[in-house]
Design a protein around this motif. Structure first.
Motif, mmCIF file in Angstrom:
data_model
loop_
_atom_site.group_PDB
_atom_site.id
_atom_site.type_symbol
_atom_site.label_atom_id
_atom_site.label_comp_id
_atom_site.label_asym_id
_atom_site.label_seq_id
_atom_site.Cartn_x
_atom_site.Cartn_y
_atom_site.Cartn_z
ATOM 1 N N SER A 240 0.950 -1.178 -0.029
ATOM 2 C CA SER A 240 0.004 0.228 0.052
ATOM 3 C C SER A 240 0.829 1.169 -0.040
ATOM 4 C CB SER A 240 -0.931 -0.095 1.192
ATOM 5 O OG SER A 240 -1.564 1.161 1.360
ATOM 6 N N GLU A 241 1.667 1.289 0.682
ATOM 7 C CA GLU A 241 2.930 2.403 0.733
ATOM 8 C C GLU A 241 3.628 2.659 -0.456
ATOM 9 O OE1 GLU A 241 6.746 4.036 3.495
ATOM 10 O OE2 GLU A 241 5.783 2.192 4.035
ATOM 11 N N ILE B 160 -5.458 2.849 -8.081
ATOM 12 C CA ILE B 160 -4.523 2.690 -6.972
ATOM 13 C C ILE B 160 -5.109 3.012 -5.572
ATOM 14 C CG2 ILE B 160 -2.645 3.830 -5.951
ATOM 15 C CD1 ILE B 160 -1.395 4.220 -8.815
ATOM 16 N N GLU B 161 -5.861 3.875 -5.425
ATOM 17 C CA GLU B 161 -6.553 4.462 -4.290
ATOM 18 C C GLU B 161 -7.580 3.363 -3.731
ATOM 19 O OE1 GLU B 161 -5.571 6.381 -2.055
ATOM 20 O OE2 GLU B 161 -3.835 6.875 -3.483
ATOM 21 N N ASP C 90 -6.392 -2.092 2.983
ATOM 22 C CA ASP C 90 -6.641 -1.687 4.413
ATOM 23 C C ASP C 90 -7.756 -2.858 4.916
ATOM 24 O OD1 ASP C 90 -5.084 0.450 4.291
ATOM 25 O OD2 ASP C 90 -6.522 1.742 3.836
ATOM 26 N N ARG D 10 -5.641 0.318 -2.621
ATOM 27 C CA ARG D 10 -5.238 0.563 -1.158
ATOM 28 C C ARG D 10 -6.212 0.444 -0.334
ATOM 29 N NH1 ARG D 10 -1.838 5.856 -0.567
ATOM 30 N NH2 ARG D 10 -1.012 4.577 1.372
ATOM 31 N N GLY E 208 1.153 4.317 -2.747
ATOM 32 C CA GLY E 208 0.623 5.400 -2.632
ATOM 33 C C GLY E 208 1.814 6.311 -3.166
#
Length: 552
Positions: free
Chosen positions: A462-463, A535-536, A543, A539, A466
């Motif tokens: 995820s990082e 991408i978001e 989560d 992510r 981002g």
């Protein structure tokens, strides 16, 4: 999906030269027919035939015979530069007796009173729309073949027997009865030998197809004498539909009567092919060229059957995938037994479009080996497909989309300017993907909870995501994910090498991603999926997985 018809083939010198050398199986089979007439010259028309037993509803195997024979027919037309007329005859053995009641039809109790009667004398169990069960199944077959645009002529055994189309050869069979028996008897056990006859009379009293010995065969009169079911000695002509032939002699009789040049059949007929050929020759014909294909199996490895209704039906495949994908499945490896069930559909869909995309870049040798040339009779369409079927399925799975508008929102954002109007083929696949997901993927989805190492890997993923631009493509995203995995000992594969010289990444990394994030065992390239899904959005999915919400 256009099929071989009377249209003129657009031949080029390059295509003709490549066809002469092509190792694609339709060309190899077509070459046999060319060689058949090398010395004598071609007849006015070369006849291709397929056979169909309407004892149950048509299944995909039936379609496969017609599709594959059509491919051979088209290859033959190219080899002969379209100078020889051809016909494709789809022959229904609808005069066969109904020996058992199919499992997948209604009104089975009603049908039990009609056992052993010709299929065209058995009432239609579905409705009163057709005069008989045989007519109903024939109509189903024809309707399906017509939707594919096959160029064929339909033939009914009942019609051919009753109209006299077979009379000349049937009289010859009576004359050469002993020769036929010499071929047949060694293929039978002692008990069957004692009662066997190549002629099956239709009982005048019960209307049933009788498997009884002949008391007398009068070649001069063209009649057979036997004991009817009520014990009466009965004499019937062999002509006019009063009798039919046993199925093995019937093959040879039909070939001789019609002058068939090519017929393919399943491996279950292979041991009998010599019998069919010999009887055809006894009756004055020349045996056709053969092609023996392997049988289709269901997911349990059992032969698919019209009466059992196991395996995929024609309508089921076309509910979830394109007609072209089904044609591709028929083209590939016809001499290899293949399972025919729902799990094969997505792969067949994407393989079709992969072959289609490769076609313009190929030379003629490669094109004539490309399945799409055979599927589309040498004129494959040009289709731009920016998203694969496998990716669509994963997009539906991750987004839980239940309508096409949701999917198109992702697609249009990923590929600006791509809409249902500009890409109707993709829109068609969107509908298939939603139906396939709802019926086959959703019920089997099982999200696995991540362990400590996996949660840390997902957090790092995820990082890394981002830090990428929102419009990063699939390659950039995939490389970012690989960089995460290379630093984690569990996912290092020392048998592979990374571009930097360190260990490569094991397949367990992406398997984990699909199990934890999508609830499936595998999927397409994950970087491509993220580029499409966003991408978001990915992510946010990570989560949920890290928090244990997906597995819950």
């Amino acid at each position: 999906m256009p099929q071989t018809g009377s249209d003129t083939i657009q031949l080029t010198p390059e295509m003709i030269a490549a066809a002469a050398e092509s190792r694609a199986w339709p060309f190899e089979e077509a070459r046999k027919i060319v060689d058949r007439y090398k010395r004598s010259g071609f007849p006015e028309t070369v006849l291709f035939e397929t056979g169909y037993g309407p004892s149950g509803l048509p299944h995909i195997g039936t379609f496969g015979e017609v599709a594959r024979t059509t491919m051979v027919r088209h290859a033959f037309r190219v080899l002969t530069e379209d100078k020889v007329k051809t016909r494709l005859l789809c022959f229904s053995d609808d005069m066969d007796g109904m020996r058992k009641i199919p499992d997948n039809v209604p009104n089975r109790d009603m049908l039990s009173a009609h056992l052993h009667r010709p299929l065209t004398s058995v009432p239609d169990p579905f409705s009163n729309e057709y005069p008989s069960f045989g007519d109903h199944n024939n109509a189903r077959l024809r309707r399906f073949l017509d939707t594919f645009g096959f160029d064929y002529e339909f033939a009914s055994a009942t019609e051919y027997y009753k109209s006299g189309r077979f009379d000349e050869v049937l009289l010859r069979a009576a004359e050469r009865y002993d020769d036929i028996m010499k071929v047949m008897l060694p293929t039978l056990g002692p008990e069957r030998q004692a009662t066997y006859s190549p002629f099956l009379p239709i009982s005048p009293t019960t209307g049933r197809v009788l498997y009884v010995p002949m008391k007398h065969v009068d070649a001069k009169a063209g009649t057979v004498t036997f004991e009817d079911e009520d014990g009466t000695e009965t004499t019937l002509p062999v002509t006019g539909g009063a009798v039919k032939m046993q199925w093995k002699p019937d093959f040879g009789m039909r070939w001789a009567a019609l002058g068939v040049d090519f017929e393919m059949f399943g491996k279950d007929h292979q041991t009998n092919a010599a019998v069919y050929d010999r009887i055809c020759e006894i009756l004055g014909g020349r045996a056709p060229e053969h092609f023996v294909f392997e049988l289709f199996l269901d997911e349990n490895g059992q032969k698919i059957s019209k009466s059992k209704g196991n395996g995929l039906t024609i309508d089921e495949w076309l509910t979830y995938a394109t007609t072209e994908s089904l044609a591709l499945y028929m083209f590939q490896r016809p001499r290899q037994a293949k399972k025919l069930y729902f799990d094969v559909i997505p792969k067949a869909v994407d393989e079709y479009y992969s072959f289609l995309a490769a076609y313009p870049r190929q030379d003629w040798k490669e094109r004539l080996g490309n399945p799409v040339w055979h599927i589309h009779n040498g004129n494959p369409p040009v289709i731009d497909l920016p998203v694969s079927f496998a990716l669509l399925l994963n997009l539906v799975s991750a987004s839980n989309a239940q309508n096409s508008a949701v999917l198109w929102g992702f697609i249009t954002r990923h590929a600006p300017g791509v809409t249902p109007a500009t890409h109707p083929e993709l829109d068609r696949l969107v509908g298939y993907a939603i139906r396939y997901f709802e019926d086959f993927v959703r019920p089997t989805k099982v999200y696995r909870a991540a362990d400590d190492v996996e949660r840390e890997a997902l957090a790092q993923m995820s990082e890394a995501l981002g830090g990428l631009p929102a419009d990063a493509d699939g390659v950039v995203i995939q490389n970012a994910l690989l960089n995460v995995a290379r630093a984690i000992p569990r996912y290092q594969d020392h048998s592979k090498q990374s571009p930097e010289g360190g260990p490569g990444v094991s397949g367990a990394f992406f398997q984990m991603i699909y199990q934890v994030l999508i609830g499936q065992e595998r999927g397409p390239r994950f970087g491509s999926f993220v580029a499409l899904y966003g991408i978001e959005e990915t992510r946010a999915l990570i989560d949920k997985a890290v928090e244990g919400k997906l597995a819950a």
